[in-house]
Design a protein around this motif. Structure first.
Motif, PDB file in Angstrom:
ATOM      1  N   GLY A 150      -2.160  -9.301  -1.180  1.00 27.76           N
ATOM      2  CA  GLY A 150      -3.242  -9.734  -2.054  1.00 27.76           C
ATOM      3  C   GLY A 150      -3.663  -8.712  -3.089  1.00 27.76           C
ATOM      4  N   LEU A 151      -3.050  -7.528  -3.084  1.00 20.18           N
ATOM      5  CA  LEU A 151      -3.412  -6.495  -4.051  1.00 20.18           C
ATOM      6  C   LEU A 151      -2.497  -6.561  -5.272  1.00 20.18           C
ATOM      7  N   ASP A 152      -2.994  -6.107  -6.408  1.00 21.78           N
ATOM      8  CA  ASP A 152      -2.156  -6.070  -7.600  1.00 21.78           C
ATOM      9  C   ASP A 152      -1.107  -4.970  -7.476  1.00 21.78           C
ATOM     10  N   PHE A 153      -0.095  -5.030  -8.342  1.00 25.17           N
ATOM     11  CA  PHE A 153       1.057  -4.139  -8.217  1.00 25.17           C
ATOM     12  C   PHE A 153       0.657  -2.670  -8.239  1.00 25.17           C
ATOM     13  N   GLU A 154      -0.174  -2.275  -9.195  1.00 34.61           N
ATOM     14  CA  GLU A 154      -0.547  -0.863  -9.320  1.00 34.61           C
ATOM     15  C   GLU A 154      -1.300  -0.372  -8.087  1.00 34.61           C
ATOM     16  N   THR A 155      -2.220  -1.197  -7.569  1.00 33.43           N
ATOM     17  CA  THR A 155      -2.983  -0.811  -6.380  1.00 33.43           C
ATOM     18  C   THR A 155      -2.065  -0.702  -5.169  1.00 33.43           C
ATOM     19  N   ARG A 156      -1.145  -1.668  -5.022  1.00 34.23           N
ATOM     20  CA  ARG A 156      -0.178  -1.603  -3.920  1.00 34.23           C
ATOM     21  C   ARG A 156       0.641  -0.326  -3.986  1.00 34.23           C
ATOM     22  N   GLN A 157       1.140  -0.034  -5.181  1.00 37.86           N
ATOM     23  CA  GLN A 157       1.997   1.135  -5.373  1.00 37.86           C
ATOM     24  C   GLN A 157       1.269   2.419  -4.985  1.00 37.86           C
ATOM     25  N   LYS A 158       0.040   2.576  -5.447  1.00 39.81           N
ATOM     26  CA  LYS A 158      -0.724   3.786  -5.139  1.00 39.81           C
ATOM     27  C   LYS A 158      -1.036   3.890  -3.654  1.00 39.81           C
ATOM     28  N   LEU A 159      -1.358   2.757  -3.031  1.00 41.07           N
ATOM     29  CA  LEU A 159      -1.686   2.758  -1.611  1.00 41.07           C
ATOM     30  C   LEU A 159      -0.480   3.181  -0.773  1.00 41.07           C
ATOM     31  N   VAL A 160       0.676   2.642  -1.109  1.00 42.60           N
ATOM     32  CA  VAL A 160       1.898   2.999  -0.377  1.00 42.60           C
ATOM     33  C   VAL A 160       2.259   4.456  -0.618  1.00 42.60           C
ATOM     34  N   GLU A 161       2.073   4.945  -1.825  1.00 39.88           N
ATOM     35  CA  GLU A 161       2.339   6.361  -2.104  1.00 39.88           C
ATOM     36  C   GLU A 161       1.479   7.259  -1.226  1.00 39.88           C
ATOM     37  N   HIS A 162       0.208   6.890  -1.035  1.00 39.85           N
ATOM     38  CA  HIS A 162      -0.663   7.650  -0.139  1.00 39.85           C
ATOM     39  C   HIS A 162      -0.108   7.644   1.288  1.00 39.85           C
ATOM     40  N   MET A 163       0.319   6.474   1.755  1.00 36.58           N
ATOM     41  CA  MET A 163       0.836   6.369   3.116  1.00 36.58           C
ATOM     42  C   MET A 163       2.121   7.181   3.297  1.00 36.58           C
ATOM     43  N   VAL A 164       2.990   7.114   2.299  1.00 34.49           N
ATOM     44  CA  VAL A 164       4.243   7.878   2.366  1.00 34.49           C
ATOM     45  C   VAL A 164       3.950   9.367   2.455  1.00 34.49           C
ATOM     46  N   ARG A 165       3.035   9.865   1.637  1.00 36.81           N
ATOM     47  CA  ARG A 165       2.698  11.292   1.669  1.00 36.81           C
ATOM     48  C   ARG A 165       2.101  11.683   3.015  1.00 36.81           C
ATOM     49  N   TRP A 166       1.223  10.832   3.550  1.00 35.83           N
ATOM     50  CA  TRP A 166       0.538  11.183   4.789  1.00 35.83           C
ATOM     51  C   TRP A 166       1.507  11.269   5.967  1.00 35.83           C
ATOM     52  N   TYR A 167       2.472  10.353   6.020  1.00 36.10           N
ATOM     53  CA  TYR A 167       3.388  10.306   7.164  1.00 36.10           C
ATOM     54  C   TYR A 167       4.660  11.141   6.957  1.00 36.10           C
ATOM     55  N   ARG A 168       4.827  11.743   5.784  1.00 39.18           N
ATOM     56  CA  ARG A 168       6.107  12.373   5.419  1.00 39.18           C
ATOM     57  C   ARG A 168       6.582  13.375   6.471  1.00 39.18           C
ATOM     58  N   ASP A 169       5.750  14.291   6.901  1.00 41.78           N
ATOM     59  CA  ASP A 169       6.171  15.356   7.817  1.00 41.78           C
ATOM     60  C   ASP A 169       5.655  15.144   9.235  1.00 41.78           C
ATOM     61  N   LYS A 170       5.329  13.892   9.549  1.00 43.98           N
ATOM     62  CA  LYS A 170       4.802  13.589  10.875  1.00 43.98           C
ATOM     63  C   LYS A 170       5.824  12.806  11.696  1.00 43.98           C
ATOM     64  N   GLU A 171       5.626  12.793  13.013  1.00 42.52           N
ATOM     65  CA  GLU A 171       6.557  12.121  13.921  1.00 42.52           C
ATOM     66  C   GLU A 171       6.026  10.754  14.371  1.00 42.52           C
ATOM     67  N   ASP A 172       4.982  10.258  13.726  1.00 42.87           N
ATOM     68  CA  ASP A 172       4.367   8.998  14.132  1.00 42.87           C
ATOM     69  C   ASP A 172       5.390   7.855  14.114  1.00 42.87           C
ATOM     70  N   SER A 173       5.271   6.961  15.083  1.00 43.32           N
ATOM     71  CA  SER A 173       6.094   5.752  15.122  1.00 43.32           C
ATOM     72  C   SER A 173       5.293   4.602  14.519  1.00 43.32           C
ATOM     73  N   LEU A 174       5.942   3.808  13.679  1.00 37.41           N
ATOM     74  CA  LEU A 174       5.249   2.749  12.951  1.00 37.41           C
ATOM     75  C   LEU A 174       6.014   1.435  13.063  1.00 37.41           C
ATOM     76  N   VAL A 175       5.263   0.332  13.064  1.00 32.83           N
ATOM     77  CA  VAL A 175       5.818  -1.005  12.865  1.00 32.83           C
ATOM     78  C   VAL A 175       5.095  -1.587  11.660  1.00 32.83           C
ATOM     79  N   ILE A 176       5.850  -1.881  10.600  1.00 30.25           N
ATOM     80  CA  ILE A 176       5.250  -2.275   9.325  1.00 30.25           C
ATOM     81  C   ILE A 176       5.713  -3.676   8.964  1.00 30.25           C
ATOM     82  N   VAL A 177       4.782  -4.630   9.004  1.00 31.41           N
ATOM     83  CA  VAL A 177       5.083  -5.996   8.584  1.00 31.41           C
ATOM     84  C   VAL A 177       4.766  -6.118   7.099  1.00 31.41           C
TER      85      VAL A 177
END
Length: 295
Positions: A150-177
């Motif tokens: 439901g988010l616009d393209f730019e908002t989606r892109q920025k949100l995912v970029e934040h998530m990628v940076r946060w999890y980059r050097d972590k060992e967390d396991s994720l399930v992403i639908v």
């Protein structure tokens, strides 16, 4: 092993929503992207693992419930106070005293939202708020269900970029639908492809790409000129406006690259395009199902 699913069946009334023979195994550090069309059973799978819907079969996990966190597609919070106090109440900590919470608020650029009521937040800000709450749980396994829907393209892109940076050097396991392929290219290392409640395939992204697409794909516009130019080359299933050409070897890739350059045709080369992967996995699965049913 964090999680194992086998012979799983979920029904809503008389309708079978999910049927997974398995085994589907999640290991520590896996980041599994779950894809499929509407009604494929993606959210039902997450709810089954979390025990939110009744099911038959086996879901085995070494994790306790408190070691799992979930971001569901729709979330609502009280509007009686600013979100800063909702955040502190839910997490049981003060922002001023918690360095990790401060880091998350800064990473998601949420400082300017802390004084707002929840209903005054934009769609992207609401998602950021819930993501921060989820990440603060420091769960071994975290589920994200259509986190950018439901988010616009730019908002989606920025949100995912934040998530990628946060999890980059972590060992967390994720399930992403998600039904946004580009998000899964950035966040997932494995894919679970579902169709009408059944498993089309499951495995590491690069293995599935090689299985359905080859070593790489060359993607260009689907025009009469391009169809004629590349008619001698094997074409993969693709969206109607595109041509996707499989490169099984380095030599084949070089031949195609030379042809593109010679005729001044724009193209994109990929060895990870999840949309092309999904379309071809689904096409092969449908053909197999039709053959087995005698159609």
């Amino acid at each position: 092993m964090l999680l194992s699913i086998q012979n799983l069946e979920v029904k809503y009334g008389t309708e079978k929503a999910l049927s997974i023979e398995g085994p589907i195994v999640l290991e520590e550090g896996d980041r599994v992207g779950v894809i499929g069309s509407n009604g494929a059973g993606k959210s039902t799978l997450v709810k089954s693992i979390l025990g939110l819907v009744p099911y038959q079969g086996s879901i085995r996990s070494a994790l306790q419930p408190e070691e799992m966190a979930v971001h569901m597609q729709f979330n609502e919070y009280t509007d009686a106070m600013p979100v800063k106090y909702i955040m502190e109440t839910i997490l049981g900590t003060k922002i001023s005293r918690n360095r990790k919470l401060q880091e998350l608020i800064a990473e998601f650029e949420f400082e300017g939202c802390l004084g707002k009521k929840y209903t005054k937040l934009s769609g992207g800000q609401k998602q950021k708020f819930t993501i921060i709450l989820v990440m603060m749980q420091e769960a071994v396994l975290t589920f994200y269900d259509e986190v950018t829907s439901g988010l616009d393209f730019e908002t989606r892109q920025k949100l995912v970029e934040h998530m990628v940076r946060w999890y980059r050097d972590k060992e967390d396991s994720l399930v992403i639908v998600s039904h946004y392929y580009e998000e899964l290219e950035l966040l997932a290392n494995k894919l679970l492809i579902l169709d009408k409640g059944h498993v089309v395939d499951y495995g590491r992204k690069e293995e599935l790409f090689g299985r359905y697409c080859g070593r790489a794909v060359m993607i260009t516009d689907n025009t009469p000129q391009n169809r004629e130019l590349f008619k001698a080359y094997g074409q993969l299933a693709a969206p109607a406006h595109l041509l996707a050409l499989s490169c099984e070897s380095r030599e084949k890739e070089q031949q195609l690259a030379d042809l593109f350059l010679q005729h001044d045709v724009n193209y994109k080369r990929s060895n990870s395009d999840i949309e092309i992967l999904y379309i071809n996995a689904k096409s092969r699965y449908d053909a197999r199902q039709n053959k087995e049913s005698g159609r």
